[in-house]
Motif scaffolding. Structure first.
Motif, PDB file in Angstrom:
ATOM      1  N   ILE A 211      -2.892   0.434  -5.508  1.00  0.00           N
ATOM      2  CA  ILE A 211      -1.345   0.747  -5.820  1.00  0.00           C
ATOM      3  C   ILE A 211      -0.482  -0.387  -4.664  1.00  0.00           C
ATOM      4  O   ILE A 211      -1.013  -0.329  -3.451  1.00  0.00           O
ATOM      5  CB  ILE A 211      -0.957   2.276  -5.434  1.00  0.00           C
ATOM      6  N   ARG A 212       1.041  -1.020  -5.718  1.00  0.00           N
ATOM      7  CA  ARG A 212       1.176  -1.837  -4.799  1.00  0.00           C
ATOM      8  C   ARG A 212       2.725  -1.770  -4.407  1.00  0.00           C
ATOM      9  O   ARG A 212       2.953  -0.828  -5.204  1.00  0.00           O
ATOM     10  CB  ARG A 212       1.519  -3.748  -5.656  1.00  0.00           C
TER      11      ARG A 212
ATOM     12  N   ASN B 155      -3.068  15.616  -2.211  1.00  0.00           N
ATOM     13  CA  ASN B 155      -3.178  14.149  -1.410  1.00  0.00           C
ATOM     14  C   ASN B 155      -4.123  13.414  -2.174  1.00  0.00           C
ATOM     15  O   ASN B 155      -5.223  13.511  -0.787  1.00  0.00           O
ATOM     16  CB  ASN B 155      -2.296  13.994  -0.147  1.00  0.00           C
ATOM     17  N   LEU B 156      -3.932  12.058  -2.538  1.00  0.00           N
ATOM     18  CA  LEU B 156      -5.438  11.531  -2.932  1.00  0.00           C
ATOM     19  C   LEU B 156      -5.783  10.402  -1.651  1.00  0.00           C
ATOM     20  O   LEU B 156      -6.810  10.082  -1.452  1.00  0.00           O
ATOM     21  CB  LEU B 156      -4.777  10.432  -4.086  1.00  0.00           C
ATOM     22  N   LEU B 157      -4.439  10.490  -0.426  1.00  0.00           N
ATOM     23  CA  LEU B 157      -5.380   9.940   1.031  1.00  0.00           C
ATOM     24  C   LEU B 157      -6.120  10.534   1.458  1.00  0.00           C
ATOM     25  O   LEU B 157      -6.892  10.549   2.496  1.00  0.00           O
ATOM     26  CB  LEU B 157      -3.765   9.329   1.483  1.00  0.00           C
TER      27      LEU B 157
ATOM     28  N   THR C 177      -8.756   1.967   1.376  1.00  0.00           N
ATOM     29  CA  THR C 177      -8.340   1.224   1.989  1.00  0.00           C
ATOM     30  C   THR C 177      -6.839   0.547   2.198  1.00  0.00           C
ATOM     31  O   THR C 177      -5.695   0.903   1.318  1.00  0.00           O
ATOM     32  CB  THR C 177      -8.835  -0.309   1.845  1.00  0.00           C
ATOM     33  N   ARG C 178      -6.342  -0.237   3.200  1.00  0.00           N
ATOM     34  CA  ARG C 178      -4.461  -0.595   3.001  1.00  0.00           C
ATOM     35  C   ARG C 178      -4.519  -1.292   3.818  1.00  0.00           C
ATOM     36  O   ARG C 178      -5.054  -2.645   4.702  1.00  0.00           O
ATOM     37  CB  ARG C 178      -3.907   0.612   4.468  1.00  0.00           C
TER      38      ARG C 178
ATOM     39  N   ILE D 192      -2.032  -0.502  -1.332  1.00  0.00           N
ATOM     40  CA  ILE D 192      -3.806   0.869  -1.056  1.00  0.00           C
ATOM     41  C   ILE D 192      -4.232   0.416  -1.799  1.00  0.00           C
ATOM     42  O   ILE D 192      -4.346   0.530  -3.169  1.00  0.00           O
ATOM     43  CB  ILE D 192      -3.053   2.056  -1.017  1.00  0.00           C
ATOM     44  N   LYS D 193      -5.337   0.493  -1.835  1.00  0.00           N
ATOM     45  CA  LYS D 193      -6.998   0.748  -2.326  1.00  0.00           C
ATOM     46  C   LYS D 193      -8.136   1.907  -2.085  1.00  0.00           C
ATOM     47  O   LYS D 193      -8.392   1.758  -0.960  1.00  0.00           O
ATOM     48  CB  LYS D 193      -8.150  -0.980  -1.721  1.00  0.00           C
TER      49      LYS D 193
END
Length: 695
Positions: A372-373, A414-416, A421-422, A427-428
Motif C-alpha cells: 500500500i502506498r 486490523n491487518l497491521l 514492513t514500513r 506499507i508492505k
C-alpha cells in the motif's frame, strides 16, 4: 502425423493422441495444441525517418497473441527485418526485447481471418541509445527536446470484420482537453481513432535534483463501453504503456479494452520515492503510451500517463489521508504463482483473477504479497482494513441463498497485526492472510478496497474508500472472481472425499456457480476443485493439488455412480477403480459359469446373474449422468478413465474386449466426454463455464 495435419482446416485445435496395449492395461496419452494457418507476418524495424535500423542484428522481436496465447520469437537480420510463419488470426503485441526499455519499442495490430500475407513496421524512437542511422541523428539534433510522436503500420490481404451498426448517439464525443504541463507535472497521451493504425508516443521527463517523490497516474479510457455486447466481437481496441527509470517500480502493461466493458476505462498509479536517485543530480524518466483502434474507426481509445513531482510531501494546510495505490502481487512467499492461472485454455483454466474469500476462518497457507502506498508520507498509520463489494452482479439468485454482497463491507480486522514492513508512504505485507468476510456470498465479481486510519499532524484521519487509489489491483485489474470453500457449505460438507484442507489451504475453493452446480447434483460426492487463491507450482504451472487444471474454481473431481442410486466409495472408484475392475471380473466369470451350466444341464441357454445385473446398473447410471452433463451448455469438457473404465462405459466390453451382454456400445456419448488413459480411474472430472448454473 503429416497426413493428419494436412487434412485439417486452418485454425487452432486441441489434438489428443492415445496409445494403448491391446488389453487396455497399459496406455499413454498426449495432449497438444495444434495451430494451422497460412499467414506469414513479415516486418521491419525503422527509424523515425523511415530508414531501416541496421544496428540491432541478432536482437529478438517478441510476438504475443492476446486470445490465442500464441508466443513466437524472431531474430532481426542485418537490415532490421524479421518474419513469423503460421500466425493465427488474433490481436497481437509486437515488442523489441529490451530489459532496459520494456515495451517502449512496440506496436499492436490485428491479423484477420483469411490473411496469407501481413506486413508490419515498428519504429524505434530517439533517446534509447540505439543507432538508427546518420539521417535520423541529424534530424534529432535539429529537433526540439521532449516527447515525440511516431507511427507504426500494418497491411494485410485478409478480410476485416464487418462494419458495426453504432448509432450516432453512442459514438464518441470529442475528448476532453488534457491539463497543460506545468513546472511540476507533465501529461503524455494518445488517442487511437483511425482503423488499425497504431498510435504511439514516446516521452522523456526530467526529475530535478533534490526531488523527493514522483507520482505516476496511468489511465486507459475507451468509448468501446458504449457498444452493445453483439457489437463488440473483434473490435476490442488494444493499449499499452511503459514508464522506465523509476526505482523499484514496474509500470509496463498491455491489453485489450474488452477487459473494461461496462466501465469505460481503467487506471493505476504509484507514488515513488526518488530521493536517493536525485540527491546529487537529475533523474531521467522515459516511456511510451500507445493505442490501436481495432476493426473500424468508431469508438476510439485513449492511453495517458501523467507525471507529477512531490506526491509524498505533506502539505501543512491539508490533513487528508489518501491511498495512492494498493496492489496484490505474485508469486507468494512460497514462490507459487497465485490469483491468475498462467496455464489458460478452454480445456484447462479459464483466464481471470481468482481470490479466495474466507467466511469462517482465515488461513495462512497460501498468502498474498500486498503493498500500500499512501500520502502524506509522514502520516502515522494505526489501522489497515479490507472491504469487498460486488460488481457486475447477476440478476439470478442461487436457490436457498441471499442476494449477495451489494454494498461495501469492511472487515474489522486490523491487518497491521500481521507481519509487515514500513517506509515513509509505504506499507508492505510479505504474506497477507485475508480476513474473514462472514455473511452472504458475492453473486458476481468483486472489488477489494483498502481503508487506512491514523493521524496527520496530530489530527485523526481516515482515508476515503471511494477515492481513486483505494481499490486493490492485481496485474492492472481491479475485479476479482471470488472463490468460497464448497466444503463449508451446508448440504455439501458431508459429500467430500479425499480432503486435503490441512496442508493446501483448502482444496474446494469454488465459484458460486460451481457451488450451485454441486448443490443441484444432490448426492454427488466431490474431491479436488481448486486450492486457496489458485496457487500453482512448477515450470508447467500445474495446480498445487497436482493437476494440469483446477486453477479457476470451476473444475470438479467426482466419484462415479455406484449403480445403487448413490456415489459411494467402493464402486465410485476407490483405490484406483480396483473394485470396479473386480466387479467386471466377477460378472465375466458369472456369465461364463452360467453359460457352462446351461450347456451341461440343457435347461435354458443363458440368464443374468446378480453380478451381471450389478454391472449393468453401474454402466447405465454412469452413462446417464455423463450424458446429461455432457450435453449441458455450461460444460466445457468431461474426463473419464481409460483402460477398463473406457471399455465398460464407452465400448460396452470387458477388459479382454469381449462384449458385455445387453449393454452394447455407448453410441450417444456427448463429444464433451473424453477418455484419459492412465487417469481418472477413481473419479470423473467436469470443467464448467462461468455462467450461472442450474441443474
Amino acid at each position: 502425423m503429416q497426413r493428419i495435419l494436412d487434412a485439417l482446416p486452418n485454425g487452432s485445435f486441441w489434438m489428443h493422441l492415445y496409445f494403448s496395449a491391446n488389453d487396455g492395461e497399459f496406455a499413454v496419452g498426449y495432449e497438444m495444441l495444434v495451430s494451422k494457418t497460412e499467414t506469414r507476418l513479415s516486418g521491419n524495424l525503422l527509424s523515425e525517418r523511415g530508414d531501416p535500423v541496421t544496428s540491432l542484428a541478432g536482437r529478438k522481436v517478441l510476438l504475443n497473441g492476446v486470445n490465442t496465447q500464441m508466443r513466437a520469437v524472431a531474430v532481426l537480420d542485418a537490415n532490421g527485418a524479421f518474419a513469423f510463419e503460421h500466425v493465427l488470426p488474433d490481436v497481437y503485441f509486437l515488442t523489441l526485447s529490451d530489459l532496459h526499455y520494456p515495451n517502449v519499442v512496440s506496436t499492436s495490430f490485428p491479423i484477420y481471418e483469411g490473411s496469407t500475407q501481413a506486413k508490419v513496421t515498428m519504429v524505434v524512437p530517439p533517446g534509447l541509445g540505439i543507432d538508427t542511422g546518420a539521417r535520423a541523428a541529424a534530424q534529432r539534433a535539429a529537433a526540439a527536446p521532449g516527447s515525440s510522436a511516431v507511427r507504426s503500420s500494418v497491411t494485410q490481404d485478409g478480410k476485416e470484420p464487418p462494419s458495426r451498426d453504432i448509432p450516432a448517439s453512442k459514438r464518441s464525443s470529442p475528448a476532453a482537453p488534457l491539463p497543460a504541463d506545468g513546472d511540476d507535472s507533465a501529461v503524455f497521451s494518445v488517442t487511437a481513432a483511425e482503423q488499425d493504425r497504431p498510435i504511439n508516443k514516446n516521452f522523456d521527463f526530467e526529475v530535478p535534483a533534490g526531488t523527493e517523490s514522483v507520482s505516476v497516474r496511468i489511465t486507459v479510457l475507451t468509448e468501446e463501453s458504449r457498444a452493445s455486447a453483439k457489437n463488440r466481437g473483434k473490435h476490442a481496441d488494444s493499449w499499452s504503456y511503459s514508464v522506465v527509470g523509476l526505482p523499484d517500480t514496474n509500470l509496463s502493461a498491455s491489453g485489450l479494452v474488452d477487459q473494461m466493458y461496462g466501465t469505460g476505462g481503467t487506471g493505476t498509479g504509484a507514488c515513488v520515492d526518488v530521493s536517493k536517485q536525485t540527491k546529487n543530480s537529475a533523474l531521467k524518466i522515459s516511456g511510451s503510451v500507445s493505442a490501436t483502434n481495432i476493426g473500424d474507426d468508431l469508438l476510439p481509445t485513449t492511453t495517458t500517463v501523467e507525471l507529477t513531482l512531490e506526491c509524498m510531501r505533506s502539505k501543512s494546510s491539508s490533513t487528508n489521508l489518501e491511498v495512492v495505490s494498493a496492489k496484490f502481487l505474485s508469486p507468494n512467499k512460497n514462490s507459487n504463482p497465485i490469483i491468475s492461472p498462467l496455464k489458460v485454455s478452454e480445456r484447462s483454466n479459464l483466464a481471470g483473477s481468482y481470490l479466495s474469500i474466507p467466511q469462517s476462518r482465515s488461513d495462512n497457507t497460501n498468502t498474498i504479497p500486498f503493498e500500500i502506498r499512501y500520502s502524506p508520507a509522514d502520516a502515522t498509520i494505526t489501522e489497515v482494513n479490507l472491504g469487498i463489494t460486488q460488481v457486475n452482479a447477476t440478476t439470478e439468485v442461487l436457490l436457498g441463498t441471499s442476494p449477495g454482497v451489494s454494498t461495501l463491507t469492511f472487515s474489522n480486522v486490523n491487518l497491521l497485526t500481521q507481519n509487515h514492513t514500513r517506509e515513509p508512504g509505504l506499507i508492505k505485507f510479505p504474506g497477507l492472510s485475508l480476513p474473514t468476510f462472514a455473511g452472504p456470498m458475492a453473486m458476481g465479481n468483486i472489488t477489494v478496497t483498502v481503508r487506512l486510519k491514523g493521524s496527520v499532524g496530530a489530527v485523526a484521519v481516515s482515508s476515503d474508500p471511494a477515492a481513486k487509489g483505494g481499490q486493490v489491483e492485481f496485474n492492472e485489474k481491479k475485479k476479482f472472481t471470488p472463490l468460497y470453500l464448497a466444503g463449508d457449505v451446508t448440504g455439501l460438507s458431508d459429500r467430500r472425499f479425499g480432503i486435503r484442507d490441512t496442508n493446501k489451504g483448502g482444496d474446494s475453493w469454488s465459484t458460486t456457480e460451481t457451488i450451485a452446480w454441486l448443490l443441484g447434483c444432490y448426492l454427488c460426492r466431490f474431491n479436488d476443485i481448486s486450492s486457496q487463491h489458485v496457487a500453482q507450482v512448477g515450470a508447467e504451472h500445474d495446480s498445487i493439488l497436482v493437476h494440469k487444471g483446477h486453477s479457476d474454481g470451476q473444475q470438479i473431481d467426482l466419484r462415479y455412480a455406484d449403480g445403487l442410486g448413490d456415489y459411494s466409495d467402493v464402486l465410485g472408484g476407490q483405490d484406483g477403480g480396483a473394485h470396479i475392475r473386480q466387479l467386471l471380473n466377477a460378472a465375466k466369470t458369472e456369465i461364463a459359469e452360467n453359460a457352462a451350466r446351461a450347456a451341461k444341464t440343457g435347461i435354458g441357454s443363458w440368464f443374468a446373474g446378480p453380478k451381471q445385473r450389478e454391472l449393468e446398473r453401474w454402466i447405465i447410471d454412469n452413462r446417464a449422468i455423463l450424458q446429461i452433463e455432457g450435453n449441458k451448455p455450461y460444460t466445457r469438457v468431461i474426463f473419464i478413465g481409460g483402460s477398463f473404465i473406457e471399455q465398460a462405459l464407452v465400448n460396452g466390453k470387458f477388459p479382454d474386449d469381449s462384449d458385455i451382454p445387453v449393454v452394447g456400445a455407448w453410441t450417444t456419448k456427448p463429444r464433451t466426454v473424453e477418455t484419459t488413459p492412465g487417469q481418472h480411474m477413481d473419479h470423473w472430472h467436469i470443467s464448467l463455464k462461468g455462467a450461472l448454473l442450474y441443474k
